[in-house]
Write a protein that holds these residues in place. Structure first.
Motif, PDB file in Angstrom:
ATOM      1  N   ASP A 101      -1.005  18.604 -71.046  1.00 28.51           N
ATOM      2  CA  ASP A 101      -2.224  18.590 -70.694  1.00 28.51           C
ATOM      3  C   ASP A 101      -3.150  19.649 -71.829  1.00 28.51           C
ATOM      4  O   ASP A 101      -4.366  19.196 -72.064  1.00 28.51           O
ATOM      5  CB  ASP A 101      -2.534  19.747 -69.496  1.00 28.51           C
ATOM      6  CG  ASP A 101      -1.924  18.934 -68.344  1.00 28.51           C
ATOM      7  OD1 ASP A 101      -2.287  17.738 -68.046  1.00 28.51           O
ATOM      8  OD2 ASP A 101      -1.426  19.540 -67.407  1.00 28.51           O
ATOM      9  N   LEU A 105      -6.525  18.031 -73.596  1.00 24.41           N
ATOM     10  CA  LEU A 105      -7.785  18.617 -73.834  1.00 24.41           C
ATOM     11  C   LEU A 105      -8.214  18.704 -75.306  1.00 24.41           C
ATOM     12  O   LEU A 105      -9.439  18.367 -75.543  1.00 24.41           O
ATOM     13  CB  LEU A 105      -7.824  20.006 -72.918  1.00 24.41           C
ATOM     14  CG  LEU A 105      -8.879  20.955 -73.270  1.00 24.41           C
ATOM     15  CD1 LEU A 105     -10.260  20.114 -72.641  1.00 24.41           C
ATOM     16  CD2 LEU A 105      -8.856  22.348 -72.552  1.00 24.41           C
ATOM     17  N   ASP A 108      -9.196  15.499 -76.827  1.00 23.10           N
ATOM     18  CA  ASP A 108     -10.316  14.935 -76.561  1.00 23.10           C
ATOM     19  C   ASP A 108     -11.694  15.911 -77.156  1.00 23.10           C
ATOM     20  O   ASP A 108     -12.715  15.073 -77.466  1.00 23.10           O
ATOM     21  CB  ASP A 108     -10.438  14.989 -74.968  1.00 23.10           C
ATOM     22  CG  ASP A 108     -11.542  14.502 -74.087  1.00 23.10           C
ATOM     23  OD1 ASP A 108     -12.031  13.340 -74.906  1.00 23.10           O
ATOM     24  OD2 ASP A 108     -12.117  14.642 -73.463  1.00 23.10           O
ATOM     25  N   VAL A 134      -3.405  24.950 -71.040  1.00 20.19           N
ATOM     26  CA  VAL A 134      -4.150  24.719 -72.271  1.00 20.19           C
ATOM     27  C   VAL A 134      -4.364  25.778 -73.251  1.00 20.19           C
ATOM     28  O   VAL A 134      -4.792  25.757 -74.272  1.00 20.19           O
ATOM     29  CB  VAL A 134      -5.500  24.126 -71.993  1.00 20.19           C
ATOM     30  CG1 VAL A 134      -5.272  23.172 -70.807  1.00 20.19           C
ATOM     31  CG2 VAL A 134      -6.584  25.283 -71.240  1.00 20.19           C
ATOM     32  N   ILE A 185     -15.739  25.934 -70.920  1.00 18.12           N
ATOM     33  CA  ILE A 185     -14.766  24.709 -70.287  1.00 18.12           C
ATOM     34  C   ILE A 185     -14.500  25.384 -68.597  1.00 18.12           C
ATOM     35  O   ILE A 185     -14.119  26.448 -68.694  1.00 18.12           O
ATOM     36  CB  ILE A 185     -13.394  24.748 -71.024  1.00 18.12           C
ATOM     37  CG1 ILE A 185     -13.457  24.419 -72.276  1.00 18.12           C
ATOM     38  CG2 ILE A 185     -12.511  23.951 -70.187  1.00 18.12           C
ATOM     39  CD1 ILE A 185     -12.250  24.407 -73.271  1.00 18.12           C
ATOM     40  N   TYR A 212     -17.776  21.862 -70.952  1.00 16.53           N
ATOM     41  CA  TYR A 212     -16.857  20.686 -70.536  1.00 16.53           C
ATOM     42  C   TYR A 212     -16.095  20.748 -69.242  1.00 16.53           C
ATOM     43  O   TYR A 212     -15.760  22.091 -68.959  1.00 16.53           O
ATOM     44  CB  TYR A 212     -15.716  20.798 -71.729  1.00 16.53           C
ATOM     45  CG  TYR A 212     -14.651  19.699 -71.656  1.00 16.53           C
ATOM     46  CD1 TYR A 212     -14.570  18.805 -72.703  1.00 16.53           C
ATOM     47  CD2 TYR A 212     -13.666  19.586 -70.542  1.00 16.53           C
ATOM     48  CE1 TYR A 212     -13.627  17.651 -72.637  1.00 16.53           C
ATOM     49  CE2 TYR A 212     -12.770  18.740 -70.717  1.00 16.53           C
ATOM     50  CZ  TYR A 212     -12.687  17.847 -71.569  1.00 16.53           C
ATOM     51  OH  TYR A 212     -11.682  16.947 -71.577  1.00 16.53           O
ATOM     52  N   MET A 214     -13.137  20.077 -66.704  1.00 12.93           N
ATOM     53  CA  MET A 214     -11.983  19.302 -66.574  1.00 12.93           C
ATOM     54  C   MET A 214     -11.970  18.414 -65.254  1.00 12.93           C
ATOM     55  O   MET A 214     -11.109  17.390 -65.304  1.00 12.93           O
ATOM     56  CB  MET A 214     -10.622  20.147 -66.296  1.00 12.93           C
ATOM     57  CG  MET A 214     -10.557  21.135 -67.434  1.00 12.93           C
ATOM     58  SD  MET A 214      -8.924  22.016 -67.439  1.00 12.93           S
ATOM     59  CE  MET A 214      -8.844  23.032 -68.782  1.00 12.93           C
ATOM     60  N   GLY A 238     -13.804  15.547 -67.523  1.00 12.36           N
ATOM     61  CA  GLY A 238     -12.261  15.623 -67.939  1.00 12.36           C
ATOM     62  C   GLY A 238     -11.830  14.184 -67.879  1.00 12.36           C
ATOM     63  O   GLY A 238     -10.505  14.148 -68.076  1.00 12.36           O
ATOM     64  N   MET A 241     -10.043  13.901 -71.190  1.00  6.79           N
ATOM     65  CA  MET A 241      -8.362  14.751 -71.244  1.00  6.79           C
ATOM     66  C   MET A 241      -7.593  14.053 -70.377  1.00  6.79           C
ATOM     67  O   MET A 241      -6.246  14.291 -70.925  1.00  6.79           O
ATOM     68  CB  MET A 241      -8.736  16.031 -70.612  1.00  6.79           C
ATOM     69  CG  MET A 241      -7.580  17.007 -70.125  1.00  6.79           C
ATOM     70  SD  MET A 241      -7.833  18.720 -69.411  1.00  6.79           S
ATOM     71  CE  MET A 241      -6.435  19.261 -69.392  1.00  6.79           C
ATOM     72  N   GLN A 245      -3.965  13.377 -72.250  1.00  2.84           N
ATOM     73  CA  GLN A 245      -2.686  13.788 -71.883  1.00  2.84           C
ATOM     74  C   GLN A 245      -1.688  12.643 -71.618  1.00  2.84           C
ATOM     75  O   GLN A 245      -0.448  12.698 -71.765  1.00  2.84           O
ATOM     76  CB  GLN A 245      -2.846  14.650 -70.660  1.00  2.84           C
ATOM     77  CG  GLN A 245      -3.317  14.217 -69.426  1.00  2.84           C
ATOM     78  CD  GLN A 245      -2.169  13.531 -68.456  1.00  2.84           C
ATOM     79  OE1 GLN A 245      -1.103  13.792 -68.595  1.00  2.84           O
ATOM     80  NE2 GLN A 245      -2.636  12.565 -67.837  1.00  2.84           N
TER      81      GLN A 245
END
Length: 274
Positions: A101, A105, A108, A134, A185, A212, A214, A238, A241, A245
């Motif tokens: 994960d 992130l 990305d 993260v 985030i 950002y 998620m 997200g 992400m 991932q």
């Protein structure tokens, strides 16, 4: 045929089978990837049955902590995250747990969006598993500061203590913050309920701050709308992400890193089409 799955409950909404099918087509890898609804009260038995023949699995809510306990060995990033989202069957038949994960992130943000994290003031909203997963990869990017803000400050403080050996990480309540930051985030579940974390708009420096979320959806999330309204330089959800991932997990299993750009474009197209 090499078999892979994603475990979850619920799992019908999962984009993982589509993502990995597209990755396999792109890279010429022969594999089968499907979604598997694991029983809430017996994930371990379900996983063990699959791994009698299967080679790898992604794990989504609510089983990431159970997957952590199931794994015979853990990568360093899974140990730090306290949760596993990628399981691999090793040559000796044992299961290795990993967590992709955070790598997803960071990739990305840094690769796809061109947002450098080095020397930046970062604000992470929330103190649940998504944040814990993260923190190590984000701190490895050498930010100037990383603040974990949460409604229950004690949870944020616990995470800050767990990771303070890796960089300048600290804890805060939502209402304590007012000074602008470089990156915000949102790792809370507020967007799922159509809500916003209770943070001040002054945290956004118009034309400079990147925001950002998620979470993602067909429409911009409440957090993304809020960020746009207050002049954020760049507003991201997200979905990238999710793709990254998955690409990291694919790389762990197959030793090949797929190009996420066309896959992400297809995900966006399907999301828009509803």
């Amino acid at each position: 045929m090499d078999r892979y799955v994603v475990f979850g409950n619920p799992i019908g909404h999962s984009k993982s089978p589509l993502i990995h099918r597209l990755f396999a087509e792109q890279t010429g890898q022969q594999l089968e990837y499907s979604a598997l609804l694991a029983p809430l009260d017996d994930f371990t038995a379900c996983a063990r049955t699959f791994f009698q023949e299967g080679l790898g699995a992604n794990v989504t809510v609510p089983f990431k902590e159970e997957a952590y306990r199931l794994a015979s060995s853990l990568t360093a990033r899974a140990q730090r995250a306290g949760a596993v989202n990628t399981l691999s069957k090793l040559v000796d038949g044992s299961l290795q747990g990993d967590n992709t994960d955070g790598a997803g992130l960071v990739r990305d943000l840094v690769v796809n969006a061109g947002v450098s994290l080095a020397g930046k003031r970062i604000l992470l909203l929330g103190a649940g598993g998504a944040v814990r997963g993260v923190l190590e990869p984000m701190l490895a990017e050498k930010p100037a500061s990383l603040v974990i803000a949460n409604r229950t400050v004690e949870k944020a403080e616990l995470l800050a203590e767990l990771f303070d050996d890796l960089g300048p990480v600290s804890a805060s309540g939502f209402s304590w913050l007012a000074e602008p930051v470089d990156l915000i985030i949102n790792a809370t579940s507020a967007s799922l309920a159509g809500d916003l974390p209770p943070i001040a708009a002054s945290l956004i420096e118009p034309g400079h701050t990147v925001c950002y979320d998620m979470m993602y959806g067909k429409e911009p999330t409440p957090f993304c709308k809020w960020a746009t309204e207050h002049g954020a330089k760049l507003v991201l959800d997200g979905l990238g992400m999710l793709a990254e991932q998955a690409a990291e997990a694919f790389f762990v299993w197959r030793g090949v890193r797929p190009d996420t750009a066309p896959v992400l474009a297809e995900l966006r197209r399907q999301l828009a089409a509803g």
